[in-house]
Design an enzyme around this catalytic site. Structure first.
Site, PDB file in Angstrom:
ATOM      1  N   CYS A 143     -27.320-107.157 -20.771  1.00  0.00           N
ATOM      2  CA  CYS A 143     -29.130-107.264 -20.130  1.00  0.00           C
ATOM      3  C   CYS A 143     -29.953-107.749 -19.232  1.00  0.00           C
ATOM      4  O   CYS A 143     -30.886-107.861 -19.080  1.00  0.00           O
ATOM      5  CB  CYS A 143     -29.100-106.400 -21.757  1.00  0.00           C
ATOM      6  SG  CYS A 143     -30.240-108.060 -22.776  1.00  0.00           S
ATOM      7  N   CYS A 147     -30.230-105.923 -26.405  1.00  0.00           N
ATOM      8  CA  CYS A 147     -29.001-105.241 -26.471  1.00  0.00           C
ATOM      9  C   CYS A 147     -28.030-104.616 -27.307  1.00  0.00           C
ATOM     10  O   CYS A 147     -27.420-103.430 -27.097  1.00  0.00           O
ATOM     11  CB  CYS A 147     -28.799-104.743 -24.706  1.00  0.00           C
ATOM     12  SG  CYS A 147     -27.239-106.338 -24.632  1.00  0.00           S
ATOM     13  N   CYS A 172     -21.748-120.204 -32.512  1.00  0.00           N
ATOM     14  CA  CYS A 172     -21.097-119.988 -32.002  1.00  0.00           C
ATOM     15  C   CYS A 172     -20.799-119.414 -31.114  1.00  0.00           C
ATOM     16  O   CYS A 172     -19.843-118.412 -31.348  1.00  0.00           O
ATOM     17  CB  CYS A 172     -19.814-120.171 -32.690  1.00  0.00           C
ATOM     18  SG  CYS A 172     -17.728-120.640 -32.270  1.00  0.00           S
ATOM     19  N   CYS A 191     -28.407-113.327 -21.858  1.00  0.00           N
ATOM     20  CA  CYS A 191     -26.879-112.118 -21.861  1.00  0.00           C
ATOM     21  C   CYS A 191     -26.268-111.668 -20.585  1.00  0.00           C
ATOM     22  O   CYS A 191     -27.526-111.132 -19.962  1.00  0.00           O
ATOM     23  CB  CYS A 191     -27.858-111.316 -22.786  1.00  0.00           C
ATOM     24  SG  CYS A 191     -26.831-110.081 -23.030  1.00  0.00           S
ATOM     25  N   CYS A 206     -27.108-110.066 -29.371  1.00  0.00           N
ATOM     26  CA  CYS A 206     -28.399-110.149 -28.385  1.00  0.00           C
ATOM     27  C   CYS A 206     -29.243-108.775 -28.964  1.00  0.00           C
ATOM     28  O   CYS A 206     -29.020-108.147 -29.454  1.00  0.00           O
ATOM     29  CB  CYS A 206     -28.514-109.584 -26.896  1.00  0.00           C
ATOM     30  SG  CYS A 206     -29.324-109.156 -25.531  1.00  0.00           S
TER      31      CYS A 206
HETATM   32 FE    FE Z   1     -28.138-108.379 -23.653  1.00  0.00          FE
END
Ligand code: FE
Length: 180
Positions: A98, A146, A166, A95, A143
């Site tokens: 984060c 976060c 995607c 990510c 995510c």
């Molecule tokens: Fe994240």
């Protein structure tokens, strides 16, 4: 005499005000960097198995404009004009907000859409899905650590999952596997 005195007082006040204004403008340049560093340190101190709950104002300090647009404003970048749509190297996609590990290159495939596509996340709890479909027919994927927007999942992916995650490259940070 009185007029002269008042004029002098006014000039002194004006000089003080200008000095304050100069201090404020100097201060406003530094705190941005200091604030970015503070938020980065705060993020790094949170263990990977714990959620990150930052305000958008905080994210603004540590994300680029493009990352912020995708991750925090649910934006979508252009197909075929993003960092990872054609990446075939071995590694992990994290990510970009984060640092949570999200996808392995082992699950990446060429979907022909121009966006990085995966048939499964790296672990069952890496990402979370919205409870309803979006206008595109896909389901929004965030995510799980976060809450930042990553992209959408569709049910036209390859076997074994039949899913197509995607993703937006701007929401990801690819780290190449050692030795590749
Ligand atoms: Fe994240």
């Amino acid at each position: 005499m009185l007029l002269k005195h008042m004029l002098r007082v006014n000039i002194t006040v004006l000089a003080l005000l200008l000095a304050c204004a100069a201090l404020v403008s100097c201060d406003s340049a530094k705190p941005n960097q200091a604030e970015s560093a503070r938020i980065r340190t705060k993020l790094e101190a949170i263990p990977l198995d714990q959620k990150v709950q930052f305000t958008n104002d905080e994210w603004k300090y540590i994300l680029t404009g493009c990352q912020y647009y995708v991750l925090r404003r649910r934006g979508t970048e252009l197909p075929f004009a993003n960092a990872y749509w054609h990446t075939h190297e071995k590694g992990i996609y994290f990510c970009a907000a984060c640092g949570n590990p999200l996808f392995s290159s082992d699950a990446k495939y060429d979907s022909g859409t121009g966006w990085p596509s995966f048939w499964q996340p790296i672990g069952g709890d890496a990402v979370s899905a919205a409870s309803h479909s979006s206008f595109s027919g896909g389901t929004e994927i965030m995510c799980a650590r976060c809450g930042s927007h990553l992209g959408h999942v569709f049910d036209d992916g390859p076997r074994p999952s039949g899913l197509r995650y995607c993703m937006n490259s701007a929401a990801l940070k690819f780290v190449k596997a050692v030795g590749n």
